[in-house]
Structure formats: structure tokens, C-alpha cells
Design a protein around this motif. Structure first.
Motif, short mmCIF file in Angstrom:
data_model
loop_
_atom_site.label_atom_id
_atom_site.label_comp_id
_atom_site.label_asym_id
_atom_site.label_seq_id
_atom_site.Cartn_x
_atom_site.Cartn_y
_atom_site.Cartn_z
N ASN A 199 0.76 -1.22 0.10
CA ASN A 199 -0.01 -0.03 0.03
C ASN A 199 0.89 1.28 -0.06
OD1 ASN A 199 -2.55 -1.76 -0.02
ND2 ASN A 199 -2.75 -1.27 2.28
N LEU A 200 1.98 1.24 0.81
CA LEU A 200 2.91 2.35 0.89
C LEU A 200 3.49 2.77 -0.51
CD1 LEU A 200 3.92 4.87 2.39
CD2 LEU A 200 5.44 3.30 3.50
N ASP A 201 4.03 1.64 -1.04
CA ASP A 201 4.56 1.71 -2.27
C ASP A 201 3.57 2.19 -3.46
OD1 ASP A 201 7.01 0.33 -1.34
OD2 ASP A 201 6.47 -1.52 -2.23
N LEU A 202 2.35 1.79 -3.25
CA LEU A 202 1.32 2.28 -4.22
C LEU A 202 1.29 3.63 -4.05
CD1 LEU A 202 -0.83 1.71 -6.59
CD2 LEU A 202 -2.32 1.02 -4.39
N LEU A 203 1.00 4.12 -3.05
CA LEU A 203 0.62 5.52 -2.86
C LEU A 203 2.06 6.48 -3.00
CD1 LEU A 203 -1.27 7.51 -1.57
CD2 LEU A 203 -0.30 7.15 0.81
N ARG A 204 3.01 6.11 -2.66
CA ARG A 204 4.29 6.90 -2.99
C ARG A 204 4.32 7.05 -4.51
NH1 ARG A 204 8.68 7.36 0.84
NH2 ARG A 204 8.46 6.14 2.49
N SER A 205 3.82 6.08 -5.36
CA SER A 205 4.10 6.09 -6.72
C SER A 205 2.97 7.07 -7.35
CB SER A 205 3.86 4.83 -7.40
OG SER A 205 2.23 4.29 -7.38
N THR A 206 2.06 7.38 -6.36
CA THR A 206 1.22 8.66 -7.01
C THR A 206 1.66 10.04 -6.79
OG1 THR A 206 -0.10 8.77 -4.92
CG2 THR A 206 -0.80 6.99 -6.54
N TYR A 207 2.87 10.01 -5.84
CA TYR A 207 3.13 11.65 -5.48
C TYR A 207 4.66 11.64 -6.09
CZ TYR A 207 -0.31 12.25 -1.66
OH TYR A 207 -1.18 12.32 -1.18
N GLU A 208 5.43 10.75 -6.48
CA GLU A 208 6.75 11.02 -6.69
C GLU A 208 7.29 10.98 -8.03
OE1 GLU A 208 8.44 7.84 -4.13
OE2 GLU A 208 8.19 9.21 -2.31
N GLY A 209 6.16 11.06 -9.19
CA GLY A 209 6.58 11.11 -10.29
C GLY A 209 6.23 12.36 -11.14
N LEU A 210 6.14 12.48 -12.68
CA LEU A 210 5.53 13.39 -13.07
C LEU A 210 4.15 13.72 -12.82
CD1 LEU A 210 7.67 13.33 -16.53
CD2 LEU A 210 8.09 14.85 -14.60
N SER A 211 3.54 14.92 -12.96
CA SER A 211 2.23 15.01 -12.59
C SER A 211 1.06 14.16 -13.62
CB SER A 211 1.75 16.72 -12.85
OG SER A 211 1.84 17.33 -11.63
N GLY A 212 1.21 13.98 -14.72
CA GLY A 212 0.59 13.28 -15.62
C GLY A 212 0.65 11.81 -15.34
N GLU A 213 1.90 11.21 -14.95
CA GLU A 213 1.98 9.98 -14.49
C GLU A 213 1.28 9.60 -13.19
OE1 GLU A 213 6.10 9.59 -14.52
OE2 GLU A 213 6.52 9.41 -16.74
N ASN A 214 1.55 10.51 -12.23
CA ASN A 214 0.99 10.39 -10.79
C ASN A 214 -0.37 10.31 -11.20
OD1 ASN A 214 3.73 10.84 -10.06
ND2 ASN A 214 3.29 12.72 -9.17
N ALA A 215 -1.19 11.06 -11.79
CA ALA A 215 -2.51 11.04 -11.96
C ALA A 215 -2.96 9.74 -12.40
CB ALA A 215 -3.01 12.08 -12.97
N THR A 216 -2.27 9.11 -13.55
CA THR A 216 -2.72 7.85 -14.20
C THR A 216 -2.44 6.79 -13.17
OG1 THR A 216 -1.86 8.66 -16.34
CG2 THR A 216 -2.06 6.28 -15.88
N ARG A 217 -1.40 6.83 -12.29
CA ARG A 217 -1.21 5.60 -11.10
C ARG A 217 -2.55 6.03 -10.21
NH1 ARG A 217 4.54 6.52 -12.56
NH2 ARG A 217 4.56 8.21 -11.11
N LEU A 218 -2.65 6.94 -9.89
CA LEU A 218 -3.57 7.29 -8.99
C LEU A 218 -5.17 6.74 -9.33
CD1 LEU A 218 -4.53 8.47 -6.16
CD2 LEU A 218 -5.27 10.66 -7.29
N LEU A 219 -5.19 7.22 -10.64
CA LEU A 219 -6.86 6.65 -11.06
C LEU A 219 -6.55 5.24 -10.96
CD1 LEU A 219 -7.52 9.10 -13.83
CD2 LEU A 219 -8.64 8.84 -11.67
N ALA A 220 -5.62 4.54 -11.30
CA ALA A 220 -5.48 2.87 -11.45
C ALA A 220 -5.40 2.44 -9.92
CB ALA A 220 -4.30 2.45 -12.15
N ALA A 221 -5.17 3.13 -9.01
CA ALA A 221 -5.25 2.70 -7.74
C ALA A 221 -6.46 2.99 -6.85
CB ALA A 221 -3.98 3.34 -6.87
N LEU A 222 -7.45 3.60 -7.30
CA LEU A 222 -8.87 3.67 -6.68
C LEU A 222 -9.89 2.52 -6.87
CD1 LEU A 222 -9.49 7.28 -8.16
CD2 LEU A 222 -8.62 6.71 -5.85
N THR A 223 -10.55 2.33 -5.88
CA THR A 223 -11.70 1.17 -6.00
C THR A 223 -12.63 2.01 -6.78
OG1 THR A 223 -12.69 1.99 -3.90
CG2 THR A 223 -11.01 0.43 -3.60
N PRO A 224 -13.40 1.21 -7.53
CA PRO A 224 -14.66 1.71 -8.33
C PRO A 224 -15.42 2.68 -7.69
CG PRO A 224 -14.43 -0.33 -8.86
CD PRO A 224 -13.41 -0.13 -7.36
#
Length: 133
Positions: free
Chosen positions: A4-29
Motif C-alpha cells: 500500500n505504501l509503495d502504491l501511494l508513493r508512486s502517486t506522488y513521486e513522478g511527473l504530474s501526468g504519470e502520478n494522476a494515471t497511477r492514482l486513477l488505477a489505484a482507486l476502488t470503483p
């Protein structure tokens, strides 16, 4: 480090567009996203479509170089708190801001089920409503 922590870190630590893509993929429906009272996008939004339309699309179109940079994380069970700083320039006023935030995430089955925002809204509102000077 947990998954969970690895997943969350990935939504903050890249470029904005990449972070948003990773965040959307990480959300429950049925993910619930709670923007703090006093914040310009305040409200509770359910599901990726509502979250994008009411928060991320507005951030992308109303701000220049808007960023959320997490500096510290605290994990306890299925909850993780991220602490950091927002920054960006509001297009309509040309004013730059920095505001401290805390985000409290709740995970379910390896996905983000809920996020609650705590933020210094005054700094954001000041940038949005004061002309550049």
C-alpha cells in the motif's frame, strides 16, 4: 515497506501526468475523495469520474505547475497519512502559493477506498482571490 505504501508513493513521486494515471488505477470503483471545507474544490466525490471532473480537471486547467509533494508518510494498518506541500500559480491572478497538507488514505484490498484532505486553505484562497502585485 508495504505494498500500500509503495502504491501511494508512486502517486506522488513522478511527473504530474504519470502520478494522476497511477492514482486513477489505484482507486476502488467506489472510492470516496473528500476535499476539505474551505478548500476551493471542497466536497465529497465518489468514483474516478467524479474525482477527475471536480478536482483534477480543475487543478489542471486553473493552475500552472500545480503540485502535491509528499515529504513524510505514516502507516497504520490499512491507513496511510501523507504529509507535504501543495504549490502552484493560479492562472486568473498570477499568484503563486504554497500550502501544507495532510492526506489520510484508507486502503481496501490493495486499492485506495477513501482519501480525506486536511490543508491550509487560506494560502490557496489567497492566491485565487488576490491580484498579483
Amino acid at each position: 515497506m508495504s505494498t500500500n505504501l509503495d502504491l501511494l508513493r508512486s502517486t506522488y513521486e513522478g511527473l504530474s501526468g504519470e502520478n494522476a494515471t497511477r492514482l486513477l488505477a489505484a482507486l476502488t470503483p467506489e472510492a470516496e475523495w473528500v476535499e476539505a471545507p474551505g478548500f476551493p474544490y471542497a466536497g465529497t466525490y465518489v468514483g474516478a469520474e467524479a474525482i477527475v471532473a471536480n478536482v483534477f480537471q480543475r487543478l489542471a486547467t486553473e493552475w500552472i505547475d500545480y503540485r502535491a509533494e509528499a515529504a513524510h508518510y505514516l502507516e497504520q494498518g490499512d491507513r496511510i497519512a501523507a504529509f507535504g506541500v501543495y504549490s502552484g500559480t493560479f492562472k486568473a491572478t498570477g499568484r503563486f502559493m504554497q500550502a501544507s497538507f495532510a492526506h489520510l488514505y484508507t486502503f481496501r484490498d490493495g486499492k485506495i477506498a477513501r482519501m480525506v484532505q486536511y490543508v491550509d486553505s487560506h494560502m490557496v484562497q489567497q492566491a485565487m482571490h488576490s491580484p498579483a502585485g
